[in-house]
Design a protein around this motif. Structure first.
Motif, PDB file in Angstrom:
ATOM      1  N   UNK A   4       1.224  -1.180  -0.002  1.00  0.00           N
ATOM      2  CA  UNK A   4      -0.454   0.405   0.251  1.00  0.00           C
ATOM      3  C   UNK A   4       0.806   1.174  -0.364  1.00  0.00           C
ATOM      4  N   UNK A   5       0.710   1.858  -1.226  1.00  0.00           N
ATOM      5  CA  UNK A   5       1.213   3.143  -1.251  1.00  0.00           C
ATOM      6  C   UNK A   5       1.373   3.946   0.297  1.00  0.00           C
ATOM      7  N   UNK A   6       2.410   4.871   1.047  1.00  0.00           N
ATOM      8  CA  UNK A   6       1.747   5.758   2.055  1.00  0.00           C
ATOM      9  C   UNK A   6       2.344   6.877   1.319  1.00  0.00           C
ATOM     10  N   UNK A   7       1.890   7.644   2.559  1.00  0.00           N
ATOM     11  CA  UNK A   7       1.747   9.217   2.172  1.00  0.00           C
ATOM     12  C   UNK A   7       3.251   9.316   2.327  1.00  0.00           C
ATOM     13  N   UNK A   8       3.196  10.557   1.451  1.00  0.00           N
ATOM     14  CA  UNK A   8       4.959  11.168   1.037  1.00  0.00           C
ATOM     15  C   UNK A   8       5.258  12.336   1.964  1.00  0.00           C
ATOM     16  N   UNK A   9       4.262  13.068   2.760  1.00  0.00           N
ATOM     17  CA  UNK A   9       4.661  14.862   3.151  1.00  0.00           C
ATOM     18  C   UNK A   9       5.641  13.989   4.316  1.00  0.00           C
ATOM     19  N   UNK A  10       4.841  15.497   4.827  1.00  0.00           N
ATOM     20  CA  UNK A  10       5.527  15.139   6.757  1.00  0.00           C
ATOM     21  C   UNK A  10       4.060  14.858   7.261  1.00  0.00           C
ATOM     22  N   UNK A  11       4.769  14.704   8.869  1.00  0.00           N
ATOM     23  CA  UNK A  11       3.633  13.859   9.515  1.00  0.00           C
ATOM     24  C   UNK A  11       2.104  15.036   9.285  1.00  0.00           C
ATOM     25  N   UNK A  13       2.058  17.405   7.195  1.00  0.00           N
ATOM     26  CA  UNK A  13       0.884  17.643   6.068  1.00  0.00           C
ATOM     27  C   UNK A  13       0.292  16.176   5.780  1.00  0.00           C
ATOM     28  N   UNK A  14       0.796  14.947   5.678  1.00  0.00           N
ATOM     29  CA  UNK A  14      -0.415  14.115   5.724  1.00  0.00           C
ATOM     30  C   UNK A  14      -1.034  13.643   6.845  1.00  0.00           C
ATOM     31  N   UNK A  15      -1.685  14.526   7.808  1.00  0.00           N
ATOM     32  CA  UNK A  15      -3.160  14.512   8.214  1.00  0.00           C
ATOM     33  C   UNK A  15      -3.584  15.462   8.347  1.00  0.00           C
ATOM     34  N   UNK A  16      -2.696  16.415   7.558  1.00  0.00           N
ATOM     35  CA  UNK A  16      -4.419  17.587   6.821  1.00  0.00           C
ATOM     36  C   UNK A  16      -4.754  16.874   5.839  1.00  0.00           C
ATOM     37  N   UNK A  17      -3.951  16.314   4.740  1.00  0.00           N
ATOM     38  CA  UNK A  17      -4.773  15.935   3.383  1.00  0.00           C
ATOM     39  C   UNK A  17      -5.638  14.297   3.857  1.00  0.00           C
ATOM     40  N   UNK A  18      -5.339  13.528   5.333  1.00  0.00           N
ATOM     41  CA  UNK A  18      -5.580  12.645   6.045  1.00  0.00           C
ATOM     42  C   UNK A  18      -7.254  13.148   6.230  1.00  0.00           C
ATOM     43  N   UNK A  19      -7.319  14.034   7.080  1.00  0.00           N
ATOM     44  CA  UNK A  19      -8.834  14.785   7.433  1.00  0.00           C
ATOM     45  C   UNK A  19      -9.360  15.317   6.594  1.00  0.00           C
ATOM     46  N   UNK A  20      -9.019  15.876   5.285  1.00  0.00           N
ATOM     47  CA  UNK A  20      -9.325  16.387   4.237  1.00  0.00           C
ATOM     48  C   UNK A  20     -10.479  14.572   3.642  1.00  0.00           C
ATOM     49  N   UNK A  21      -9.675  13.643   3.923  1.00  0.00           N
ATOM     50  CA  UNK A  21     -10.064  12.997   2.998  1.00  0.00           C
ATOM     51  C   UNK A  21     -11.302  12.233   3.561  1.00  0.00           C
ATOM     52  N   UNK A  22     -10.782  11.697   5.234  1.00  0.00           N
ATOM     53  CA  UNK A  22     -12.430  11.329   6.324  1.00  0.00           C
ATOM     54  C   UNK A  22     -13.530  12.063   5.684  1.00  0.00           C
ATOM     55  N   UNK A  23     -13.084  13.504   5.699  1.00  0.00           N
ATOM     56  CA  UNK A  23     -14.687  14.831   5.393  1.00  0.00           C
ATOM     57  C   UNK A  23     -15.480  14.273   3.920  1.00  0.00           C
ATOM     58  N   UNK A  24     -14.485  14.353   2.821  1.00  0.00           N
ATOM     59  CA  UNK A  24     -14.920  13.827   1.955  1.00  0.00           C
ATOM     60  C   UNK A  24     -15.541  12.773   2.037  1.00  0.00           C
ATOM     61  N   UNK A  25     -14.757  12.484   2.382  1.00  0.00           N
ATOM     62  CA  UNK A  25     -15.424  10.218   2.513  1.00  0.00           C
ATOM     63  C   UNK A  25     -16.120   9.988   3.256  1.00  0.00           C
ATOM     64  N   UNK A  26     -16.592  10.663   4.191  1.00  0.00           N
ATOM     65  CA  UNK A  26     -17.897  10.071   5.140  1.00  0.00           C
ATOM     66  C   UNK A  26     -18.987  11.435   4.190  1.00  0.00           C
ATOM     67  N   UNK A  45      -2.910   4.016   5.428  1.00  0.00           N
ATOM     68  CA  UNK A  45      -2.348   4.254   4.260  1.00  0.00           C
ATOM     69  C   UNK A  45      -0.913   6.225   4.247  1.00  0.00           C
ATOM     70  N   UNK A  46      -1.940   6.824   5.318  1.00  0.00           N
ATOM     71  CA  UNK A  46      -1.212   7.922   5.720  1.00  0.00           C
ATOM     72  C   UNK A  46      -0.651   7.852   7.127  1.00  0.00           C
ATOM     73  N   UNK A  47      -0.373   7.223   7.965  1.00  0.00           N
ATOM     74  CA  UNK A  47       0.781   6.478   8.883  1.00  0.00           C
ATOM     75  C   UNK A  47       1.928   5.545   8.914  1.00  0.00           C
ATOM     76  N   UNK A  48       2.625   5.951   9.114  1.00  0.00           N
ATOM     77  CA  UNK A  48       3.776   6.017   9.108  1.00  0.00           C
ATOM     78  C   UNK A  48       4.610   4.895  10.506  1.00  0.00           C
ATOM     79  N   UNK A  49       5.084   3.608  10.195  1.00  0.00           N
ATOM     80  CA  UNK A  49       5.802   3.176  11.710  1.00  0.00           C
ATOM     81  C   UNK A  49       4.495   3.024  12.220  1.00  0.00           C
ATOM     82  N   UNK A  50       3.207   2.095  12.098  1.00  0.00           N
ATOM     83  CA  UNK A  50       2.216   1.616  13.158  1.00  0.00           C
ATOM     84  C   UNK A  50       2.001   0.301  12.725  1.00  0.00           C
TER      85      UNK A  50
END
Length: 162
Positions: A4-11, A13-26, A45-50
């Motif tokens: 699964x490709x991971x997000x590639x921004x800073x922590x 930035x990845x969270x900001x993108x994730x929050x926007x995607x959650x809002x749109x998705x649900x 997909x968004x989080x690393x080292x989990x």
């Protein structure tokens, strides 16, 4: 196994993108199980080292958290309220950020590889719905940035509950 490709921004930035995607998705989707299933996949997909991310849902009749949608290895099915990190976060209705799970009194080791954990309770209309649980194989993986954004994800989810 598909990588699964991971997000590639800073922590952040990845969270900001994730929050926007959650809002749109649900947005407009009333099915809670479908929403938390997709949120689990997105966070994975968004989080690393989990090594585990998912939900435990509160079952009032047994006063337990019951395994819900998740990404990772098989997990504990039932966690009594007040036990372990998840049960404590659910009972106290507050976020638990644990840097070393082996130092947490009563920690429930569903996966021996997990070293740190963050758990955010889901509360709707003053009732416990469940918890969002994220585990890492690294000590001290989670910080206040994780807490801030994961609490935002849970807040978005909570607004969608009907």
């Amino acid at each position: 196994m598909i990588e699964i490709p991971k997000f590639t921004g800073t922590k952040a930035e990845n969270y900001q993108l994730c929050v926007k995607q959650v809002e749109a998705m649900i947005a407009g989707e009333p099915n809670f199980i479908a929403n938390i299933s997709n949120i689990s996949a997105l966070l994975n997909q968004a989080l690393t080292d989990i090594n585990w991310v998912g939900f435990y849902l509160y079952e009032e009749s047994t006063n337990q958290l019951v395994l819900g949608p998740f990404q990772g290895l098989p997990a504990c099915i039932r966690i009594p309220l007040g036990r372990g990190v998840c049960g404590s976060a659910g009972q106290e209705r507050k976020t638990y950020l644990v840097q070393n799970v082996n130092e947490f009194p009563g920690h429930i080791a569903c996966d021996a590889a997990s070293k740190s954990e963050i758990v955010i309770p889901i509360v709707h209309q003053d009732k416990l719905v469940g918890v969002l649980d994220v585990d890492s194989p690294s000590l001290e993986r989670f910080d206040t940035t994780d807490q801030e954004y994961l609490e935002q994800v849970v807040a978005i989810l909570t607004k969608s509950i009907q």
